[in-house]
Design an enzyme around this catalytic site. Structure first.
Site, mmCIF file in Angstrom:
data_model
loop_
_atom_site.group_PDB
_atom_site.id
_atom_site.type_symbol
_atom_site.label_atom_id
_atom_site.label_comp_id
_atom_site.label_asym_id
_atom_site.label_seq_id
_atom_site.Cartn_x
_atom_site.Cartn_y
_atom_site.Cartn_z
ATOM 1 N N THR A 121 1.200 -9.707 9.716
ATOM 2 C CA THR A 121 1.912 -9.617 8.295
ATOM 3 C C THR A 121 1.921 -10.916 7.514
ATOM 4 O OG1 THR A 121 3.629 -8.185 9.500
ATOM 5 C CG2 THR A 121 4.372 -9.283 7.433
ATOM 6 N N TRP A 175 -1.317 -11.084 5.789
ATOM 7 C CA TRP A 175 -1.670 -10.240 4.550
ATOM 8 C C TRP A 175 -1.140 -10.693 3.292
ATOM 9 C CZ3 TRP A 175 1.858 -7.834 1.445
ATOM 10 C CH2 TRP A 175 1.157 -6.643 0.706
ATOM 11 N N HIS A 176 -0.205 -11.670 3.724
ATOM 12 C CA HIS A 176 0.546 -12.111 2.392
ATOM 13 C C HIS A 176 -0.363 -12.981 1.586
ATOM 14 C CE1 HIS A 176 4.217 -10.117 3.698
ATOM 15 N NE2 HIS A 176 4.650 -10.111 2.377
ATOM 16 N N GLY A 177 -1.379 -13.710 2.343
ATOM 17 C CA GLY A 177 -2.187 -14.704 1.689
ATOM 18 C C GLY A 177 -2.989 -15.496 2.796
ATOM 19 N N PHE A 190 -0.766 -11.870 -4.120
ATOM 20 C CA PHE A 190 -1.016 -11.401 -2.768
ATOM 21 C C PHE A 190 -1.773 -9.963 -2.523
ATOM 22 C CE2 PHE A 190 3.257 -13.307 -2.392
ATOM 23 C CZ PHE A 190 2.634 -14.631 -2.066
#
Length: 421
Positions: A268, A271-273, A421
């Protein structure tokens, strides 16, 4: 994106045809997931990976400077869910490539979600009805989201960016550091929930009904509850396609439960960066969610107010890490929040920022709680049968639209957090 659409359309047909022949169907599923996630890795994470390998090994591999295709994180996850659900038999395969294309590339959801499953909108793609009722509700929802983004989030962004920039050159006082972290907590919520409102509103205007993505996350009394209320569609995606296949919480021992949670929350974060700050932010969420599950925190007989304070404290701390450019910057900022950098307690800038933005802070606090929902319902219900209130509500929405547009036209600071993102 066009390549992705046709690739996943063909893979969907092959998976559906051979899914009962276990090995062949599974091969096409693995091929589809590997190719989709592989493309995402190349564009989003390859530079980060090579850069860190170079640092660790003292090598000098050239770091590619790839332009990130717009919406790749979201349309890749939608494509993967379509293939997996087709293999599982949860959704019928789509034989019309244009429908698959509409699902993957639907523009309101493309940049920041919500993440819809194909089986949730397949019938709407074929037989949706556009009505004045849906159009009017969608318009109001869109304008509400626009106001949240342009008026509240952007106003908070000015405060946040100035305080974080000040901390680069000197250690900001404690009160100023806390004001910056609280302002960012509000900024990111109204940025993302505002965008979700706009996407859901445009969907309704076009006859589509999408899933809700936020449910007042800042009233949560635990980090577990927070993630049931924040970015709901992403949380459900990881739960259904990563957490449950690993065994979820129904595993034989606690070690496997910890492993499953660790995998989900590191993914998680990533996934954001492609930065270590996002990895650390994901790990922070893992630590507290694992802690809450192990001690059954939500069942503990602790006053709700204390649980709420605990949740907001951890959420706020996490957002500081999320906002920072790197872990060194995050560490410096957090040390200022707790007075560990030989910094002062008070700053006149604290009062100045609050005074200049007091209206936006009050609006943000009210709109981040269910109070706003109750006020809206009261106005709508009270307006039935009373011409004055019936006229007042649409004029308020129209006023909000024109105020928001005036802010956009005059070139107000307008960063979209989740676009990167």
């Amino acid at each position: 994106m066009i390549i992705s659409i046709f690739f996943n359309y063909i893979l969907g047909l092959l998976i559906y045809k051979y899914r009962l022949k276990n090995k062949i169907g599974k091969f096409f599923l693995i091929l589809g997931c590997t190719c989709n996630l592989g493309v995402l890795f190349v564009f989003k994470y390859l530079s980060f990976f090579i850069k860190n390998i170079d640092k660790l090994q003292g090598l000098k591999f050239p770091v590619p400077n790839l332009v990130l295709p717009i919406g790749i994180s979201f349309f890749t996850f939608k494509a993967v869910s379509y293939l997996i659900d087709t293999y599982r038999g949860y959704t019928k395969v789509e034989k019309n490539p244009l429908y698959v294309g509409l699902y993957i590339s639907f523009f309101p959801q493309l940049l920041a979600g919500p993440l819809s499953r194909y089986n949730n909108i397949a019938d709407q793609i074929r037989g949706r009805k556009i009505t004045w009722q849906k159009f009017s509700v969608g318009t109001c929802r869109f304008i509400t989201g626009l106001g949240k983004k342009v008026l509240i989030s952007n106003s908070m962004a000015v405060v946040v960016d100035r305080i974080f920039q000040m901390n680069v050159y000197s250690n900001v006082p404690i009160t100023l550091a806390w004001l910056g972290s609280i302002a960012y907590t509000l900024q990111i919520y109204f940025d993302f929930s505002g965008y979700s409102d706009m996407a859901i509103g445009i969907g309704l205007m076009l006859g589509f009904k999408f899933e809700e993505n936020f449910n007042f996350p800042y009233i949560s009394k635990s980090i577990t509850e927070f993630w049931r209320r924040w970015h709901i569609t992403l949380s459900l995606w990881f739960k259904d396609y990563v957490y449950f296949p690993l065994g979820g919480s129904r595993v034989s021992n606690k070690d496997k439960l910890i492993r499953n949670l660790l995998v989900v929350w590191v993914l998680t974060g990533v996934w954001h960066g492609a930065e270590w700050t996002f990895v650390m932010w994901g790990f922070l969420n893992f630590v507290f969610i694992a802690f809450e599950k192990l001690i059954s925190f939500e069942k503990l007989n602790i006053k709700g107010t204390y649980k709420h304070i605990y949740a907001l404290f951890v959420i706020n701390l996490g957002w500081v890490i999320f906002r920072s450019d790197n872990l060194m910057v995050a560490g410096k900022y957090i040390s200022c929040m707790f007075g560990l950098a030989n910094n002062a307690f008070w700053s006149p800038y604290t009062f100045m920022f609050i005074k200049e933005n007091i209206v936006y802070f009050i609006a943000a606090f009210i709109l981040s709680t269910p109070i706003s929902q109750k006020i809206n319902k009261f106005i709508v219900d009270a307006g039935k049968g009373y011409s004055f209130l019936e006229i007042l509500y649409p004029f308020t929405i129209i006023g909000l639209f024109f105020v928001s547009m005036s802010y956009i036209v005059k070139g107000t600071y307008n960063p979209f957090i989740y676009f990167k993102f």
